[in-house]
Structure formats: C-alpha cells, structure tokens
Design an enzyme around this catalytic site. Structure first.
Site, PDB file in Angstrom:
ATOM      1  N   CYS A  93       0.885  -1.156  -0.021  1.00  0.00           N
ATOM      2  CA  CYS A  93       0.077  -0.109   0.102  1.00  0.00           C
ATOM      3  C   CYS A  93       0.893   1.306  -0.034  1.00  0.00           C
ATOM      4  O   CYS A  93       1.255   1.724   0.704  1.00  0.00           O
ATOM      5  CB  CYS A  93      -0.916   0.023   1.190  1.00  0.00           C
ATOM      6  SG  CYS A  93      -1.894   1.460   1.080  1.00  0.00           S
ATOM      7  N   CYS A 145      -0.409   4.219   2.195  1.00  0.00           N
ATOM      8  CA  CYS A 145      -0.244   4.046   3.570  1.00  0.00           C
ATOM      9  C   CYS A 145       1.301   4.235   3.903  1.00  0.00           C
ATOM     10  O   CYS A 145       1.414   4.898   4.841  1.00  0.00           O
ATOM     11  CB  CYS A 145      -0.761   2.450   3.810  1.00  0.00           C
ATOM     12  SG  CYS A 145      -1.994   1.970   3.113  1.00  0.00           S
ATOM     13  N   ASP A 146       2.074   3.629   3.296  1.00  0.00           N
ATOM     14  CA  ASP A 146       3.429   3.466   3.560  1.00  0.00           C
ATOM     15  C   ASP A 146       4.422   4.273   2.954  1.00  0.00           C
ATOM     16  O   ASP A 146       5.810   4.417   3.171  1.00  0.00           O
ATOM     17  CB  ASP A 146       3.938   2.069   3.770  1.00  0.00           C
ATOM     18  CG  ASP A 146       3.068   1.072   4.453  1.00  0.00           C
ATOM     19  OD1 ASP A 146       2.635   1.441   5.451  1.00  0.00           O
ATOM     20  OD2 ASP A 146       2.917  -0.121   4.269  1.00  0.00           O
TER      21      ASP A 146
END
Ligand code: NAP
Length: 313
Positions: free
Chosen positions: A135, A138-139
C-alpha cells in the site's frame, strides 16, 4: 431473523445497506475490519468517481459510512467463516473475538471484495513491514527522499509509482512485459514523472536485506541476465485475489475464485447474492461496486416478492 445480512462494508456493501434500508429491510452489515470503506481507504486520490474528481480515498470511505449510519444501518465487527444454506433462510457463522456466533437471515449479500496478491519470492514474507509494502498511500511517507520500486503493470502499480514519485528520490516500475495494463491516462501521467524509470520485461526474483529491504535481485527476461537493484523499499501491486474462500461451498466460483454472477448479483444459490469485487465482472472500481450493491438489493427484493412477500418465507 434478519431480512438481509450483508457481508463486507466496502463501497458495494455500504451501497447495498443503504438500498436495503430504503427497501424497508431489517439489515445487518458484518464487517471484518472495524473501519468501513474497504480498499478505497488506502487510495490517495480517486479521480474517476462521478462528480468527485480528486477526492481522497479515506475521506470518501468515511463519507460512504456516514451515509449508511445516517440511514440507520446496523454494523457488527465479525469475521464470517461460512454460510449454511437452509433453503428459505441462511445462517451466517462468524467469529466475534474467540466466540462463534450465527446470524439468521432470509437473504445474504456477499460483498467481501478482494485482497492484494503476493509476489511469492524469497524475502517477501520476512521483509513485509520492513520495506516490503502492498500500500503505497499507507507506507509511502516512510520512503521520503529514498529509492523505491513498484512491481506490476496494472492501474494500482502505475498509480503507486506516480504517488511515490512525488515523495521519493527515484522510483523503478518493474513490469514483466513490454506494455502496461494500466489505463492510458495513468500511463501518460507516469511518463511525465522525471524520476520514474520503467524496467520492462523484468521480474523480481528475490527481495534482499538484513532486517530491512536493501536491494532486489531482478531478472531481465529478454537478456536472461540477473541484476541487483539498490532500493530502500518495494511496493507490490500484482493484482487481487477475491475474498471468497468462506463461500465456495455454497456458491459457484470461477477458476480464480470470483463468485459467478451477472450485474444482478444473482449467484448459483437462491437467496445468496454478490456485489462488488468478489463477483465475476469486467471492471472492478468503486463506481461499479456501488452500482453492484444497488443491483444486488434490487434482486433481493425480487427474490422476496417471488416468495409472496416476506411473511410467507
Ligand atoms: P491488475 O489490473 O490485475 O494488474 C496486475 C498487474 O500485476 C499486471 O500488470 C500483471 O502483469 C502483474 N502481475 C501479476 N502477477 C504478477 C507476478 N507474479 N509477477 C509480476 N507481475 C505480476 O491488478 P491491479 O492493478 O491491482 O488492479 C485491480 C483492479 O482494480 C483492476 O480491475 C483495476 O482496473 C482496478 N483499479 C482501478 C482503479 C481506478 O479506477 N482508478 C485504481 C486501481 C485499481 P500482466 O499485465 O503481465 O498480466
């Protein structure tokens, strides 16, 4: 006994829930994660949902959930393990913590979506969370100013590479063929990113590093040559697997595990319907998931009507 249990609270499940409330059904949504929205929560900017260009995915997921809450939809956090088909009603078995609970319903809509596929190479498992991610939104922020790679050639991979290009010093897009599967508009945007380099006809054979990703061993397929690529992180975007394992004994699935159904969401099992990414379909997007939810509930209404209205079931 509920009229309808909906399994999953992504766009398909939430749309089905709103339509179910409007149809006057007693409806319950079972969601695995306590946060509704599904994959959309991990999307940076959704640019192809009608009327909401550039909307942040997390915000969109929250708005979908708010709409369902305002409609009076009831949610429970539970991981569904199976459906038992009793004909005129279904029992949905789910784990609530360590306890199994059964929910009876006259009909069920499966809206469990799909999850990211694994690359299945050495190092992937051990380094997940240590430089291996699925992701980018997200990261990605962990890799500010660093070198990263994205694996895949679909919409997700190209979107991830474009997103990471804004944060990272350098992004490699590693694709096993010489052309991308992603939408043309995304491909054009990718080519405009000066710090993205596409490695065509290349596959990752190993993710290397001690405790943290340090490099990738890649194979250049045309030359049949092995090469080491120094990167700090790798984002794997090689497609989806339907979350249908728990239902394969009650509904017919295709060879990839997608539940076989048309736009109406009608499955091989009367009273069990499917909506969203878990069904066989041409295009898996938020807009088609939302429309699936509406269609599936319309099919539920028809199914109930065939039983001479609810009281005769
Ligand atoms: P996808 O379209 O199935 O693409 C997967 C990519 O990974 C393909 O390029 C495939 O290569 C490659 N791949 C698969 N297995 C591999 C392996 N073992 N090693 C190396 N490469 C591998 O999946 P996706 O990008 O996750 O998208 C899933 C669905 O969501 C699609 O229907 C997509 O259109 C949709 N989506 C839509 C949006 C949007 O509307 N904005 C955004 C994201 C996703 P090949 O090309 O050679 O098969």
């Amino acid at each position: 006994m509920y009229d309808l249990v909906i399994i999953g609270s992504g766009p398909a499940g939430l749309s089905a829930a709103i339509y179910a409330k409007r149809a006057g059904f007693e409806v319950l949504v079972l969601e695995k994660n306590p946060m509704s929205g599904g994959q959309v929560l991990n999307t940076d900017a959704v640019d192809n949902y009608l009327g909401l260009p550039g909307m942040n995915g997390f915000e969109m997921g929250m708005k979908f959930r708010q709409h369902a809450d305002e409609a009076g939809v009831v949610f429970e956090s539970a991981q569904v393990s199976r459906i038992v088909d009793h004909g005129t009603h279904k029992s949905v078995a789910a784990m609530l913590g360590k306890e199994e609970k059964e929910y009876d319903a006259r009909a069920v809509v499966i809206a469990t979506g799909a999850s990211h596929a694994l690359l299945q190479v050495p190092g992937e498992d051990a380094l997940t969370g240590h430089g291996v991610s699925y992701c980018a939104t997200c990261d990605g922020a962990f890799f500010r100013g660093k070198k990263t790679a994205v694996v895949g050639g679909g919409d997700v991979a190209v979107e991830d590479a474009i997103f990471l290009a804004r944060i990272c010093e350098k992004v490699y897009l590693i694709h096993r063929r010489d052309s991308l599967r992603a939408a043309k508009i995304l491909q054009d945007a990718l080519l405009r990113c000066p710090n993205v380099e596409v490695l065509w006809d290349s596959v990752v054979e190993e993710i290397c590093g001690t405790g943290q990703v340090e490099s990738l061993r890649i194979r250049r397929l045309k030359e049949n040559a092995s090469e080491t690529l120094q990167v700090d992180g790798v984002f794997i975007a090689v497609g989806l697997h339907p979350n249908t394992q728990a239902f394969r004994n009650v509904t017919k699935c295709d060879k990839s595990g997608y539940i076989i159904a048309g736009e109406d969401g009608v499955t091989s099992a009367p009273g069990i319907f499917v909506a969203g990414d878990a069904r066989t379909k041409q295009l898996r997007q938020i807009i088609t998931a939302v429309s699936d939810g509406a269609n599936a509930v319309t099919s539920v209404e028809k199914y109930f009507n065939n039983f001479n209205k609810f009281d005769n079931i």
